[in-house]
Design an enzyme around this catalytic site. Sequence first.
Site, PDB file in Angstrom:
ATOM      1  N   GLU A  36       0.922  -1.328   0.152  1.00 46.91           N
ATOM      2  CA  GLU A  36      -0.085   0.121   0.005  1.00 46.91           C
ATOM      3  C   GLU A  36       0.744   1.168   0.013  1.00 46.91           C
ATOM      4  O   GLU A  36       1.839   1.388   0.681  1.00 46.91           O
ATOM      5  CB  GLU A  36      -0.858   0.099   1.401  1.00 46.91           C
ATOM      6  CG  GLU A  36      -1.785   1.240   1.233  1.00 46.91           C
ATOM      7  CD  GLU A  36      -2.651   1.470   2.391  1.00 46.91           C
ATOM      8  OE1 GLU A  36      -2.685   0.373   3.278  1.00 46.91           O
ATOM      9  OE2 GLU A  36      -3.560   2.410   2.325  1.00 46.91           O
ATOM     10  N   ARG A 261       5.973 -12.629   9.602  1.00 50.01           N
ATOM     11  CA  ARG A 261       6.371 -11.470   9.066  1.00 50.01           C
ATOM     12  C   ARG A 261       8.119 -11.527   9.799  1.00 50.01           C
ATOM     13  O   ARG A 261       8.289 -11.765  10.720  1.00 50.01           O
ATOM     14  CB  ARG A 261       5.559 -10.204   9.608  1.00 50.01           C
ATOM     15  CG  ARG A 261       5.301  -9.979  11.003  1.00 50.01           C
ATOM     16  CD  ARG A 261       4.289  -9.117  11.252  1.00 50.01           C
ATOM     17  NE  ARG A 261       4.711  -7.617  10.894  1.00 50.01           N
ATOM     18  CZ  ARG A 261       4.058  -6.828   9.961  1.00 50.01           C
ATOM     19  NH1 ARG A 261       2.947  -7.313   9.173  1.00 50.01           N
ATOM     20  NH2 ARG A 261       4.404  -5.898   9.565  1.00 50.01           N
ATOM     21  N   LYS A 271       4.841   0.801   9.055  1.00 51.60           N
ATOM     22  CA  LYS A 271       4.933   1.853   8.455  1.00 51.60           C
ATOM     23  C   LYS A 271       4.452   3.107   9.406  1.00 51.60           C
ATOM     24  O   LYS A 271       4.754   4.079   9.220  1.00 51.60           O
ATOM     25  CB  LYS A 271       4.272   1.898   6.963  1.00 51.60           C
ATOM     26  CG  LYS A 271       5.121   1.182   5.947  1.00 51.60           C
ATOM     27  CD  LYS A 271       4.085   1.014   4.683  1.00 51.60           C
ATOM     28  CE  LYS A 271       3.346   0.038   4.563  1.00 51.60           C
ATOM     29  NZ  LYS A 271       2.619   0.001   3.468  1.00 51.60           N
TER      30      LYS A 271
HETATM   31  P1  ATP Z   1       3.380  -2.398   7.964  1.00 50.01           P
HETATM   32  O1  ATP Z   1       2.918  -3.196   9.063  1.00 50.01           O
HETATM   33  O2  ATP Z   1       4.673  -1.743   8.051  1.00 50.01           O
HETATM   34  O3  ATP Z   1       2.464  -1.127   7.849  1.00 50.01           O
HETATM   35  P2  ATP Z   1       1.727  -3.440   5.916  1.00 50.01           P
HETATM   36  O4  ATP Z   1       1.675  -4.937   5.968  1.00 50.01           O
HETATM   37  O5  ATP Z   1       0.877  -2.797   6.167  1.00 50.01           O
HETATM   38  O6  ATP Z   1       3.480  -3.077   6.533  1.00 50.01           O
HETATM   39  P3  ATP Z   1       1.754  -3.345   2.879  1.00 50.01           P
HETATM   40  O7  ATP Z   1       2.311  -2.194   1.996  1.00 50.01           O
HETATM   41  O8  ATP Z   1       0.394  -3.980   3.002  1.00 50.01           O
HETATM   42  O9  ATP Z   1       2.325  -3.055   4.613  1.00 50.01           O
HETATM   43  O10 ATP Z   1       2.885  -4.546   2.616  1.00 50.01           O
HETATM   44  C1  ATP Z   1       3.192  -5.380   1.462  1.00 50.01           C
HETATM   45  C2  ATP Z   1       3.512  -6.723   1.620  1.00 50.01           C
HETATM   46  O11 ATP Z   1       4.562  -6.762   2.373  1.00 50.01           O
HETATM   47  C3  ATP Z   1       2.389  -7.586   2.313  1.00 50.01           C
HETATM   48  O12 ATP Z   1       2.162  -8.652   1.750  1.00 50.01           O
HETATM   49  C4  ATP Z   1       3.072  -7.740   3.588  1.00 50.01           C
HETATM   50  O13 ATP Z   1       2.475  -8.964   4.115  1.00 50.01           O
HETATM   51  C5  ATP Z   1       4.480  -7.740   3.225  1.00 50.01           C
HETATM   52  N1  ATP Z   1       5.111  -7.298   4.618  1.00 50.01           N
HETATM   53  C6  ATP Z   1       4.770  -6.000   5.459  1.00 50.01           C
HETATM   54  N2  ATP Z   1       5.673  -6.023   6.485  1.00 50.01           N
HETATM   55  C7  ATP Z   1       6.218  -7.310   6.535  1.00 50.01           C
HETATM   56  C8  ATP Z   1       7.277  -7.988   7.409  1.00 50.01           C
HETATM   57  N3  ATP Z   1       7.694  -7.437   8.473  1.00 50.01           N
HETATM   58  N4  ATP Z   1       7.853  -8.996   7.038  1.00 50.01           N
HETATM   59  C9  ATP Z   1       7.598  -9.599   6.045  1.00 50.01           C
HETATM   60  N5  ATP Z   1       6.684  -9.169   5.043  1.00 50.01           N
HETATM   61  C10 ATP Z   1       6.001  -7.985   5.288  1.00 50.01           C
HETATM   62 MG    MG Z   2      -0.980  -3.845   4.884  1.00 53.18          MG
END
Ligand code: ATP
Ligand code: MG
Length: 563
Positions: A36, A261, A271
Site C-alpha cells: 500500500e 513477518r 509503516k
Molecule cells: P506495515 O505493517 O509496515 O504497515 P503492511 O503489511 O501494512 O506493513 P503493505 O504495504 O500492506 O504493508 O505490505 C506489502 C507486503 O509486504 C504485504 O504482503 C505484507 O504482508 C508484506 N510485509 C509487510 N511487513 C512485513 C514484514 N515485517 N515481514 C514480511 N513481510 C512484510
Molecule cells: Mg497492509
Amino acid sequence: MRDHVPSSTNFIKDIVLNDIKTNKYNGKVITRFPPEPNGYLHIGHAKSICLNFGLAEEFNGKCNLRFDDTNPSKEEQEYVDAIIEDVKWLGYDWGDKIYYASDYFEQLYEWAIQLIKDGKAYVCDLSPDEIRQYRGTLTEPGKESPYRNRSVEENLDLLERMKNGEFAEGSRVLRAKIDMSSGNINMRDPVMYRIRNEAHQRTGDKWCIYPMYDWAHGLSDSIEGITHSICTMEYEDHRPLYDWFIEQLNVYHPQQIEFARLNLSHTVLSKRKLLRLVNEKNVESWDDPRMPTLAGMRRRGYTPESIRDFAERIGVGKKESLVDIALLEHCVRKDLNKKAQRVMAVLRPLKVVIVNYPENKVEYLEAINNPEDSSMGIRDVPFSRVIYIEKDDFMEEPLKKFYRLTVGREVRLRYAYYIKCVEVIKDDYGNVIELHCTYDPETRGGWSPDGRQVKSTLHWVSASHSFNAEVRLYNHLFAKENPDETEDGNDFIDYINSNSIEILKNCCIEPSLKQAKAGERYQFERIGYFCVDSKDSNEGSPVFNRIVTLKDEWLKVLKSEKS
Ligand code: ATP
Ligand code: MG
C-alpha cells in the site's frame, strides 16, 4: 535476471514445487508484491519482495508489482515513486507493467452490484461506531443491522447514489451479507465500500466511494491470475472472507499462503511507527540512514546483495521471531569485505611530527586496495614529516593490554615505516596535542629487514595531503532490543537510542577520496565501512556515513549458540 539463484528451500517453495509437479496451474507460477503506498518500504517488505520475486525467478514465472491503492487519505504519489525505486534497487524486474488495485475499481463496482442482486450485499446506514458495537466480540456474537434486509432495488439505488456523491462521509457503507454470528469476526458482514470525499492520486475525483482492502485484495489477485498469493500471518483470518467473495462471484481462485513477518532487533518495522518517527522529527526523513527503510539503508550504504543474502538466510516459516540485527550487519560486512576499497581515514586526529624525516620530502607509498581481491590493484599514498593518527591509538600511561603507541615504544605505520614515540607535547591543561616520533628509514613499506617485530599497526594520513570531512557514526536507532514491547505506559519512541548518531566534523581523509562520488563505499582501515552520503555531499567535499563497524557481533552470537 540476476546471476544469483537462491538454493535453500522453505515450505512455500515446497508447495510451489508440488503444484508444478501436479500441474495445478498448468505449471505456472505468478506471484505478486502488493504494497500500500502509504509509506516507504522497510526491511520487512524486503523479505516479502525477495520471496515473491525470488519464486518467480526460480520457477520461470512472473511477479507483479501491484499497488494496493484503495485508501486515498493515507496514500501519496511520493510513496508510489519511492516503492518503485526500492524494488528496482533490490534488483528485481516486474516486466513492463505496474499493476494498481485502482485499475480494478470499475470491475469491483460491477461485482458489488452482482452481489447485491444475489442478495449478498446491502447498504447499511449505521454509523461507524454503531457498526463496531453491533459487531460483537471474540466471545459474543454480533447483532444484525436493521438495514440488513433492504430490498435489492433499494440497495442498488442507494449504492448508485453513494457512488454519485449524494451522501455524506460516514453516513452509509456497503456491507457483505454473511453471518453476524460467525466465529470469525471478519465474516460478520464486513464493510466493502465506504464514502470518502477525497481525490485519489490516480483516479482523481472520479470516485467518492472506495473499496475496503479486504474487498479489493483477494479479487485483485484473482483478476491478475495470481497462482500463489503470499502474505503475512495476520491475513490468515481474512482468507475465509477472500474465499467467500471469490466463491460468490465464481471467479478464478488463487491460493493464499501465509508466512511469519520479519521482526528485527533494535528497530521497528511498521509503516505507522516509521511515519511517526518522521513526523515527530526523531529522524531526518524516511531515508535517514538510521531508518530500517530500504531508502535509509541504501543511503547508509547497505548493498542490495547483502539484503537479499539476509532474506535468504532468515528463511521463511510460520512462527514469528525477533531476528538479531547483527545478522543483517554480518551480511553487509561479508559483501563489502570483497567489494569495498580499503583506504585510510583518521576520525579523531592527533598530530605526529616525525622529527628525523626531512622537512619538505614527500614519498608515495604503495597501498593495497583490497587484499581480498587483487584485481582491485594498488594506489600510492603520500607520506610526509607531519601526519595524523587516531587519538586513541596513543596512551601516555598504557593499560595492561594496550599495544599501540606510547612513549619509547615502536609501532608500524601501515604501508609506511616503523615509528617510535620520543616526546609528548601538551597544552596548558595537560591534554596531549602532539607527538614527536622518529622513524626508521630501513623499514620502508612497514617491514624491518632485521626481522624486528612490533605489536601493532596504525593507520595514518599525511597532514598536508589529507582533507577534512564530516563523518557520521550511526548506531542502532533503538537502545532496547525489542522496542515494540513497551512497558509501564511507555511508547516505542521512548526507547530511541540517544547515541544513534555521532557527527565528527574534522576527520582527516586520505587524498584519493577527495572526489569520491555519492553512494561509493569504502573500508576505512581498522574502523569500519563508510558510504559517501547522497544528500549532503558536494563535488570535492564528500560526507561519509558509517555503514557498519568492523566488529562482527554475529560471530559472537554463533559462538554462543554452539557452546
Ligand atoms: P506495515 O505493517 O509496515 O504497515 P503492511 O503489511 O501494512 O506493513 P503493505 O504495504 O500492506 O504493508 O505490505 C506489502 C507486503 O509486504 C504485504 O504482503 C505484507 O504482508 C508484506 N510485509 C509487510 N511487513 C512485513 C514484514 N515485517 N515481514 C514480511 N513481510 C512484510
Ligand atoms: Mg497492509
